[in-house]
Design a protein around this motif. Structure first.
Motif, PDB file in Angstrom:
ATOM      1  N   VAL A  58      44.636  46.006  17.422  1.00  0.00           N
ATOM      2  CA  VAL A  58      43.780  46.909  18.193  1.00  0.00           C
ATOM      3  C   VAL A  58      43.528  46.368  19.582  1.00  0.00           C
ATOM      4  O   VAL A  58      43.197  45.196  19.757  1.00  0.00           O
ATOM      5  N   SER A  59      43.704  47.221  20.580  1.00  0.00           N
ATOM      6  CA  SER A  59      43.289  46.846  21.926  1.00  0.00           C
ATOM      7  C   SER A  59      42.773  48.109  22.610  1.00  0.00           C
ATOM      8  O   SER A  59      43.077  49.215  22.189  1.00  0.00           O
ATOM      9  N   VAL A  60      41.972  47.905  23.636  1.00  0.00           N
ATOM     10  CA  VAL A  60      41.365  49.034  24.344  1.00  0.00           C
ATOM     11  C   VAL A  60      42.135  49.249  25.631  1.00  0.00           C
ATOM     12  O   VAL A  60      42.030  48.458  26.553  1.00  0.00           O
ATOM     13  N   ASP A  61      42.952  50.292  25.717  1.00  0.00           N
ATOM     14  CA  ASP A  61      43.781  50.429  26.919  1.00  0.00           C
ATOM     15  C   ASP A  61      43.292  51.493  27.887  1.00  0.00           C
ATOM     16  O   ASP A  61      43.924  51.720  28.896  1.00  0.00           O
ATOM     17  N   HIS A  67      43.756  43.490  26.380  1.00  0.00           N
ATOM     18  CA  HIS A  67      44.316  42.437  25.537  1.00  0.00           C
ATOM     19  C   HIS A  67      43.881  42.718  24.095  1.00  0.00           C
ATOM     20  O   HIS A  67      42.769  43.219  23.893  1.00  0.00           O
ATOM     21  N   PRO A  68      44.731  42.405  23.090  1.00  0.00           N
ATOM     22  CA  PRO A  68      44.285  42.640  21.714  1.00  0.00           C
ATOM     23  C   PRO A  68      42.916  41.988  21.456  1.00  0.00           C
ATOM     24  O   PRO A  68      42.696  40.827  21.789  1.00  0.00           O
ATOM     25  N   ILE A  69      42.008  42.774  20.871  1.00  0.00           N
ATOM     26  CA  ILE A  69      40.633  42.309  20.720  1.00  0.00           C
ATOM     27  C   ILE A  69      40.564  41.022  19.906  1.00  0.00           C
ATOM     28  O   ILE A  69      39.746  40.142  20.175  1.00  0.00           O
TER      29      ILE A  69
END
Lengths: 180, 443
Positions: free
Chosen positions: A76-79, B23-25
């Protein structure tokens, strides 16, 4: 450039293979569970091994697939905030973040994890249960899995570097923005 | 302010900035933990990170996660939801808003067999959305009820979110499943009530099934079809939830059995193929990696944060506000809600629970009730713009005429309903606690 490409493609292939093979262990966990429930409820003879066996397979699964997860972009990442940046700036940001966050976190754990496994091998550590299986194989999976994650991070980092190298000087406008 | 406090605050600021960089959390959490841990603690901290990862590897209840994911993937592949929706659609279609109610009803049944959101939102999006649009339903209502219904997957047990929560709040996962059952169903009922009301007030929002389509299937056949298609999922629900609630099997064992039965269902529905198994297994690995890698990072972050007495710092801040227990509850809810706009449930649980649960326990709240209440509230994290998972899933599969605007506008009423249901669980804790308090002591 060619060397970089070679390195990333090797790393990606390793994690793809390992991830896909290890992914099947979830089927094993399922079968062990089914066996345990059936033998306990229907044949009234619970096993002494199913509990720990299933945990070991699951532990193996979850640590070995982490590199695969990063490779397939499943983490998961916030893009939404970086979507507006140009592709070039996004890669620059990504390189910074890998160097600042990913590398310290995963690199720092490699040696302690290896030590953790070696300690277990030295004393031939056994589980506390009645069945008492050896613990060191699964503790060995820990540094291996972390190493797989680490090399995958390096590969992601190199992919961004390669993008920058192959698009050098193409868009001077954005470079100006970057300086500002 | 002491240097440690400055470091703690820097950790949180760094966390927010890091998350925003895309960036990946997992590594934002882990990276900040490494740097802060090295400054505040020295390199012994890395050994602790490794031990925490090993603890996660040995966590029996978390083992349910890959198994529930596998079960959901098999179930999706078996097309059991297709059959059910086809049947229920004819049954409810003649009513105003009936198709939307059918979407919510099938989502609810599907939610009681799966523990994840992705599968149910995509399934309902592919099945329900085209049908709703074809029958002239209001776009925003259609999108909203598919998103809201699909998100129920992670609240109504079995649920991988409740597995993680139970494991981190040291609650019995079985009891947590029971506690979430009534609020989950209540939410589904409230969605249904809303849809029925709005479609009766504004008939153009949800027209009944057209006469010629309705004529295609007579009423007795509709009832028969619905019952036949309801049977397999019901059996699965009874087997999985029944064995957990009856104290027969642990949630982890039930997950394994459920996955196996879902695999058998793919045979019965003639969807079995090695390709299907392969894809389900790979997909399970990806979702599992998503959950567990973030656990590595979050565990590292909270070990450092709590190890430097960050919990007490937050506690002092909350106490100095002088808002009392319910004020603290509202603050916690607001934090969860706002975080839900940007990150997904697992990050929120990992960040908020270790810090806030001890504070709330100090205020005398029942942990089981509190965790369930937060589980209901976390429904919003799939639905709140700008970053809600259900919204993105639905946008990715919706036809082009549906814009992101439609999705955002369509979901708002459902977010309000979630907040109302959270309020109901706060006002009447028995909605949550009655079932677990009267359950078999074995779970």
């Amino acid at each position: 450039m060619k060397v970089l490409m070679k390195i990333t493609s090797i790393i990606d292939k390793i994690n793809e293979r390992v991830g896909k093979i290890c992914a099947y262990s979830v089927i094993l966990v399922m079968l062990v569970m089914v066996y345990e429930v059936l033998s306990r409820k229907i044949f009234n003879s619970p096993t002494i091994w199913a509990f720990e066996t299933s945990i070991m397979i699951y532990a193996f699964l979850m640590i070995m697939i982490s590199g695969y997860g990063l490779l397939t972009g499943s983490l998961v990442s916030v893009d939404i905030f970086v979507e507006k940046l140009s592709e070039r700036n996004r890669h620059i940001l990504s390189i910074c973040m890998y160097l600042l966050l990913f590398i310290p976190f995963t690199t720092s754990m490699l040696l302690p994890a290896l030590q953790f496994a070696l300690n277990s091998w030295e004393i031939r550590e056994l589980s506390w249960s009645q069945w008492a299986p050896p613990v060191y194989p699964i503790k060995t999976a820990l540094p291996i899995g972390l190493f797989l994650l680490w090399i995958q991070g390096i590969s992601q980092l190199l992919k961004s570097v390669m993008y920058l190298l192959s698009h050098r000087g193409e868009k001077p406008l954005e470079i100006k923005e970057e300086r500002r | 302010m002491t240097p440690v406090e400055i470091l703690l605050i820097t950790m949180f600021v760094g966390l927010l900035i890091g998350i925003m960089t895309g960036h990946p959390i997992a590594f934002v959490l882990g990276g900040i933990a490494s740097i802060a841990g090295l400054i505040g603690w020295g390199d012994a901290i890395f050994g602790i990170f490794v031990v925490r990862i090993y603890d996660t590897m040995n966590n029996y209840s978390l083992m349910a996660i890959p198994l529930f994911v596998l079960m959901a993937n098999f179930l999706t592949a078996s097309n059991v939801a297709e059959g059910l929706f086809e049947a229920v659609r004819y049954l409810l279609g003649p009513l105003k808003g009936g198709l939307a109610v059918a979407v919510i009803a099938v989502s609810t049944v599907f939610a009681a067999t799966t523990g994840i959101v992705g599968a149910s939102v995509i399934t309902m999006g592919l099945l329900g959305l085209p049908t709703l649009l074809k029958n002239g339903y209001n776009k925003q209502l259609a999108v909203g009820c598919v998103c809201a219904g699909g998100s129920l997957g992670i609240l109504i047990p079995p649920s991988i979110m409740l597995v993680v929560m139970g494991s981190y709040a040291q609650l019995s996962v079985g009891k947590l499943f029971l506690a979430a059952l009534v609020p989950g169903l209540l939410l589904s009922v409230c969605y249904t009530i809303y849809v029925v009301i709005i479609c009766n007030v504004r008939p153009d929002y949800g027209p009944p099934l057209s006469a010629e389509e309705a004529a295609a299937m007579p009423v007795p056949a509709r009832i028969k079809n619905a019952l036949i298609n309801l049977l397999p999922p019901l059996l699965l629900i009874v087997a999985v939830l029944g064995s957990i609630f009856g104290g027969w099997a642990t949630p982890t064992e039930a997950a394994g059995m459920g996955a196996f039965m879902a695999l058998i269902l793919t045979f019965l529905y003639r969807q079995f193929s090695w390709k299907m198994v392969r894809e389900s297994v790979y997909d399970t690995a990806k979702t599992t990696a998503m959950c567990f890698v973030i656990l590595f990072g979050a565990n590292a972050f909270t070990s450092v944060f709590l190890g430097m007495n960050g919990g007490q710092l937050v506690e002092r801040v909350v106490e100095s506000m002088g808002v009392g227990p319910w004020g603290a509850y509202i603050i916690m809810s607001i934090i969860v809600f706002v975080l839900g706009m940007f990150i997904d449930w697992i990050g929120i649980v990992m960040l908020v629970f270790p810090i806030f649960l001890p504070i709330m326990q100090g205020f005398g709240f029942d942990t089981l009730w509190l965790v369930t209440s937060m589980a209901v509230l976390l429904q919003t994290c799939f639905m709140t713009p700008p970053f809600g998972y259900a919204l993105f899933y639905i946008k990715s599969i919706a036809p082009k005429e549906i814009t992101m605007q439609d999705v955002y506008k369509g979901i708002i009423p459902f977010i309000v309903i979630v907040l109302i249901v959270v309020g109901i669980t706060a006002a009447f804790p028995d909605f949550v606690l009655w079932l677990p308090n009267n359950a078999s002591p074995a779970i």
